[in-house]
Write a protein that holds these residues in place. Structure first.
Motif, short mmCIF file in Angstrom:
data_model
loop_
_atom_site.label_atom_id
_atom_site.label_comp_id
_atom_site.label_asym_id
_atom_site.label_seq_id
_atom_site.Cartn_x
_atom_site.Cartn_y
_atom_site.Cartn_z
N CYS A 73 -111.47 15.37 59.69
CA CYS A 73 -110.90 14.02 59.68
C CYS A 73 -110.57 13.51 61.09
O CYS A 73 -110.06 12.40 61.25
N VAL A 74 -110.85 14.35 62.09
CA VAL A 74 -110.65 13.98 63.49
C VAL A 74 -109.21 13.51 63.73
O VAL A 74 -108.96 12.45 64.31
N VAL A 75 -108.27 14.30 63.20
CA VAL A 75 -106.87 14.03 63.51
C VAL A 75 -106.67 14.26 65.01
O VAL A 75 -107.11 15.28 65.54
N PRO A 76 -106.03 13.33 65.72
CA PRO A 76 -105.85 13.48 67.18
C PRO A 76 -105.21 14.81 67.55
O PRO A 76 -104.34 15.32 66.83
N ASP A 77 -105.65 15.38 68.67
CA ASP A 77 -105.15 16.68 69.10
C ASP A 77 -103.63 16.73 69.18
O ASP A 77 -103.00 17.72 68.80
N GLN A 78 -103.02 15.64 69.67
CA GLN A 78 -101.57 15.65 69.86
C GLN A 78 -100.82 15.65 68.52
O GLN A 78 -99.65 16.01 68.45
N ASP A 79 -101.51 15.26 67.43
CA ASP A 79 -100.87 15.21 66.10
C ASP A 79 -101.22 16.42 65.25
O ASP A 79 -100.51 16.73 64.28
N ASP A 109 -100.46 21.14 44.97
CA ASP A 109 -100.01 21.27 46.35
C ASP A 109 -101.15 21.03 47.34
O ASP A 109 -100.99 20.30 48.33
N VAL A 110 -102.31 21.61 47.05
CA VAL A 110 -103.46 21.42 47.94
C VAL A 110 -103.93 19.97 47.88
O VAL A 110 -104.28 19.39 48.92
N ARG A 111 -103.93 19.39 46.69
CA ARG A 111 -104.35 17.99 46.56
C ARG A 111 -103.44 17.07 47.37
O ARG A 111 -103.90 16.12 48.01
N MET A 112 -102.13 17.34 47.34
CA MET A 112 -101.20 16.53 48.13
C MET A 112 -101.51 16.65 49.61
O MET A 112 -101.57 15.63 50.33
N MET A 113 -101.72 17.86 50.10
CA MET A 113 -102.03 18.04 51.52
C MET A 113 -103.35 17.36 51.88
O MET A 113 -103.48 16.76 52.95
N ARG A 114 -104.32 17.45 50.98
CA ARG A 114 -105.63 16.83 51.22
C ARG A 114 -105.46 15.32 51.39
O ARG A 114 -106.05 14.70 52.28
N ARG A 115 -104.64 14.72 50.55
CA ARG A 115 -104.44 13.27 50.61
C ARG A 115 -103.62 12.88 51.85
O ARG A 115 -103.86 11.83 52.46
N ILE A 116 -102.66 13.72 52.22
CA ILE A 116 -101.88 13.45 53.44
C ILE A 116 -102.80 13.45 54.65
O ILE A 116 -102.76 12.55 55.49
N VAL A 117 -103.65 14.48 54.75
CA VAL A 117 -104.57 14.56 55.89
C VAL A 117 -105.59 13.43 55.84
O VAL A 117 -105.87 12.79 56.87
N GLY A 118 -106.13 13.15 54.66
CA GLY A 118 -107.11 12.07 54.52
C GLY A 118 -106.54 10.73 54.93
O GLY A 118 -107.27 9.86 55.44
N GLY A 119 -105.24 10.56 54.73
CA GLY A 119 -104.59 9.31 55.13
C GLY A 119 -104.54 9.12 56.63
O GLY A 119 -104.25 8.01 57.11
N CYS A 120 -104.81 10.18 57.39
CA CYS A 120 -104.82 10.08 58.86
C CYS A 120 -106.12 9.49 59.38
O CYS A 120 -106.22 9.14 60.56
N VAL A 121 -107.13 9.41 58.51
CA VAL A 121 -108.42 8.88 58.93
C VAL A 121 -108.33 7.35 59.02
O VAL A 121 -107.93 6.70 58.06
N SER A 122 -108.68 6.80 60.15
CA SER A 122 -108.58 5.35 60.33
C SER A 122 -109.92 4.67 60.05
O SER A 122 -110.98 5.29 60.14
#
Length: 257
Positions: A31-37, A127-140
């Motif tokens: 998802c290419v979450v920025p390195d600093q995050d 639990d995994v689905r929640m984390m997946r959606r949290i991370v996916g929400g970081c994609v702009s």
């Protein structure tokens, strides 16, 4: 792999193992979450998962669960969840509560084998689905339809890996009050018929995998789901003797009680 997670695995950290084993770490990179995050996000997801596992341990080791014990566990979960800035947290916590209700239902005479496969494993992967959606929400700059396609592809992977967990943990789960649906079903109808039912259910995932794809993040989820499905199908075909032995021992113990 992130260095902090690598170190956690060396000292047997189940939360870190889940982040790696369920491909959450890979998903963060995809998802290419920025390195600093990235490090902060993974650390907070790991701390949240530890709190969720603490809730699991209560259910595995106590039949009559004191309300105060559950309340304290949920306090810890909410405290860790509050550190994560995402609109997906609240719905994720509702999913965890739904799965908790299923496990508590065992104590009220409602076996998890009475819950349809799809409903049960979707809840079990909460639990995994929640984390997946949290991370996916970081994609702009990803349209909602594309985002949903990505999550759906990876959710297929997550549900199949939950089934794999039940297959791999048969012996361990036979010694705890764990809601292993396959084990519960096998006790009720026998090992062979239970595995046949699971084989038929897993076959349906082939069609689900073919439905997704078309963009890199979804394609990677499809590939991960396909690999997990192959491993799960193999386990189903090679587990009958082990499961039959566990069921015989469980029935003998029930008769002796």
């Amino acid at each position: 792999m992130d260095e902090t997670l690598s170190n956690s695995l060396l000292i047997r950290d189940p939360a870190a193992e889940l982040l790696v084993g369920r491909r959450i770490v890979d998903f963060v990179h995809l998802c290419v979450v920025p390195d600093q995050d990235r490090a902060c996000l993974l650390s907070r997801l790991g701390e949240l998962q530890k709190a969720i596992y603490a809730l699991d341990v209560i259910g595995e080791n106590h039949w009559d669960i004191p309300p105060a014990m559950l309340s304290n566990a949920w306090k810890q979960i909410r405290e860790k969840a509050c550190l994560i800035d995402s609109s997906q947290v609240d719905s994720g916590l509702r999913g965890i509560l739904r799965y908790q209700e299923m496990e508590l239902g065992i104590r009220k005479g409602v076996p998890v084998s009475s819950i349809p496969n799809g409903e049960f494993y979707e809840a079990k992967s909460c639990d995994v689905r929640m984390m997946r959606r949290i991370v996916g929400g970081c994609v702009s700059n990803v349209p909602e339809r594309a985002y949903n396609e990505i999550i759906a592809a990876w959710q297929t992977h997550d549900e199949v890996t939950e089934i794999m967990d039940d297959l791999l943990d048969l012996s361990e789960d036979s010694k705890t009050m764990n809601g292993n649906r396959l084990l519960c079903l096998a006790k009720r109808i026998g090992a062979g018929p239970a595995l046949k039912a699971y084989h038929e259910y897993l076959q349906r995932f082939h069609a689900r995998i073919r439905q997704h794809g078309g963009m890199p993040l979804a394609e990677s989820g499809c590939l991960a789901a396909k690999n997990a499905l192959g491993a799960a199908m193999h386990l189903v075909s090679t587990t009958e003797c082990q499961l039959e032995l566990i069921v015989r021992r469980a029935r003998a113990a029930d008769r002796a009680a």
